[in-house]
Write an enzyme that holds these catalytic residues in place. Sequence first.
Site, mmCIF file in Angstrom:
data_model
loop_
_atom_site.group_PDB
_atom_site.id
_atom_site.type_symbol
_atom_site.label_atom_id
_atom_site.label_comp_id
_atom_site.label_asym_id
_atom_site.label_seq_id
_atom_site.Cartn_x
_atom_site.Cartn_y
_atom_site.Cartn_z
ATOM 1 N N ASP A 155 4.710 -5.697 -3.160
ATOM 2 C CA ASP A 155 3.301 -5.886 -2.804
ATOM 3 C C ASP A 155 2.463 -6.326 -3.991
ATOM 4 O O ASP A 155 1.514 -5.662 -4.399
ATOM 5 C CB ASP A 155 2.763 -4.549 -2.248
ATOM 6 C CG ASP A 155 1.340 -4.676 -1.744
ATOM 7 O OD1 ASP A 155 0.565 -3.712 -1.945
ATOM 8 O OD2 ASP A 155 1.004 -5.738 -1.178
ATOM 9 N N GLU A 211 10.414 2.666 -5.425
ATOM 10 C CA GLU A 211 10.607 2.754 -3.966
ATOM 11 C C GLU A 211 11.873 2.051 -3.470
ATOM 12 O O GLU A 211 11.851 1.263 -2.537
ATOM 13 C CB GLU A 211 9.374 2.191 -3.243
ATOM 14 C CG GLU A 211 8.110 2.971 -3.534
ATOM 15 C CD GLU A 211 6.882 2.373 -2.880
ATOM 16 O OE1 GLU A 211 6.868 1.167 -2.602
ATOM 17 O OE2 GLU A 211 5.913 3.126 -2.643
ATOM 18 N N TYR A 244 1.513 8.378 1.148
ATOM 19 C CA TYR A 244 0.328 7.776 1.759
ATOM 20 C C TYR A 244 -0.072 8.446 3.065
ATOM 21 O O TYR A 244 -0.626 7.807 3.941
ATOM 22 C CB TYR A 244 0.567 6.273 1.942
ATOM 23 C CG TYR A 244 0.550 5.553 0.610
ATOM 24 C CD1 TYR A 244 1.709 5.414 -0.148
ATOM 25 C CD2 TYR A 244 -0.640 5.107 0.064
ATOM 26 C CE1 TYR A 244 1.701 4.818 -1.386
ATOM 27 C CE2 TYR A 244 -0.669 4.486 -1.181
ATOM 28 C CZ TYR A 244 0.506 4.350 -1.900
ATOM 29 O OH TYR A 244 0.493 3.755 -3.135
ATOM 30 N N GLU A 246 2.092 7.566 -6.904
ATOM 31 C CA GLU A 246 1.188 6.764 -6.073
ATOM 32 C C GLU A 246 0.575 7.624 -4.986
ATOM 33 O O GLU A 246 1.297 8.386 -4.341
ATOM 34 C CB GLU A 246 1.897 5.569 -5.397
ATOM 35 C CG GLU A 246 2.274 4.451 -6.326
ATOM 36 C CD GLU A 246 2.860 3.249 -5.594
ATOM 37 O OE1 GLU A 246 2.577 3.052 -4.391
ATOM 38 O OE2 GLU A 246 3.632 2.500 -6.240
#
Length: 605
Positions: A166, A417, A473, A511
Amino acid sequence: MNQSLLYPRTTARRRVVDLGGLWKFQFDPESSGEAEGWTQKLPAPVSMPVPSSFADFLTDKDSREYTGDFWYETEFVVPGEWRDKEIGIRFAAAAHRALVFVNGLKIAAHEGGFTPFVVPVSDVITWDAPNTLIVKCNNELREDCIPVGITTTLQNGKKMAKPYFDFFNYAGLLRPVTLTALPKEHITDFMVQYELSGNKAMVHYNVETTGSNRVTVTVFDEEGKQVAAKSGKDGVITIDNARLWNVRDAYLYQFVFRITDGGTVIDEYSEYIGIRTVEVRGTDILLNGKSVYLKGFGKHEDSDTTGRGYNPAMIKRDFELMKWIGANSFRTAHYPYSEEIYQMADREGFLVIDEAAAVGMMTSTLNFVAAANGKPTAFFRKETTPQLLQNHLTAIEELIRRDKSHACVIAWCLANEPETTDESAVPYFEKVFAHARSLDPQQRPCTFTSLMTATPDKCKCAELADIMCLNRYYGWYVKGGYEISDAEVFLRGELEGWKKRCPGKPFMFSEYGADTDAELHKLPSVMWSQEYQEEYLEMYHRVFDSFDFIKGEQVWNFADFQTGEGIMRVNGNHKGIFTRDRQPKAAAFYLKKRWERLGNDFKSK
Ligand code: CKX
């Protein structure tokens, strides 16, 4: 290509010339440049700044999105008085791969866009006259290289990079290109590791050279006073009353390495070094034997117009903002950063988690949405995996060879990740972790960041990590908005699971974040509003503060940054606490209050 990665410095016996400026540049969509003799001269070039990415200068979409071969050309002169030296050209980074030609001769190739390489040119240059340097770069993404992605061909025949990650696939001669002139017999590398005893520091060192003449090491304190000296290619230097390097309390000694023959200095190289120890003990991350708590960010090397290009002005602004907000650390997401950033982190006392460019190790599309929903894609079972592993191991070698003496580097992040929910990840990462541990003289902790779907019941690789880094998240990609109360329940539940799976291991959040429009205010909050970003952070911090094994919080992201196009990206990723032009969103003031209150030793017993 096993050559010296030492930072280029002019010293009494070394010369460095910066070749940066306006170079010639040309796209080669047919990949016919070599056959057509571009190795001697580019046929129809435009001008292009070096160092920089190329994508954001141009006004047409084909150029911004260009994927394939592209060429650079410049000239350089080497003065005859350097005939007794070894001449090289050092590329601090050429993304994602490069072929180097001097005066039409192919002399080097390098794979990987975020670590330096040096090309010896003594045998191919003309002294005291212009030499032609031509570099063929390529920015295609593949599943056997890092960062990982694919390159597709559109119906109109144009290639397009499809990242499994990303961030925008910026490329080019991203960092400085320098001409170096070293003595024939010179220092190629050194390593240091520390032992502390009371107020004494024992510095175990080793110096690599190209010859057999005598080596000396002299150490000066910040006042310029000599505090120690030793001869021999390896040994132990004892520094009494050593002033240790500490988080946000840096102290750097100058180590001067010399090769001498009798009274003659043959080569001299110096480096500013902070003396400190790093280790994990139980759930503690210890700096000089004392527990530290990491406060800070996942970052990017990203700015408007220069893209991923070396931007010292932005580096300075970023450190000033991190000091202002009360941060003490950052992760070099998702690739090794410019060397000057580590030099500034050494000087400012920031803790750095140094990450290899091993990102996108999960088959994904559309800003990796597919991977984030946990659909297993057996990423490490592909026929490209063996070559990917080779490139990954080489990239880790270059990362640790380049950064191993920085006091600021306290851990190596070996992948971001990766799909660790598939059994095939275990043998892959066992090799990766073993390799990294074999290379670091200071034996720093090694880690990877865990994708949100790699929960304690699914992740197969958690035991490999010395520190477990979670990218989570809840409250954004899942259970967002009014469901944030559920998000908190799920987040707490997962941490209870990790507590059982990995007792006695330190965890940190590498994160957590929410996309936020810097113009949007809503009362009550809605997702994308500044109020929601703050609500989201407050929830995470409430949870972190109730688990004593959480030893760090790095918000995603420091600043808004550019990504590929997609329905989930509005001209990039907006999870920044600062805007892309480095102005604070409302949450920056909330974080500043929290982080100025939390000591660097938060949660130490
Ligand atoms: N993690 C669900 C890697 C970063 C992305 C971040 C995001 C993802 C989240 C994975 O490079 O920017 O989506 O903001």
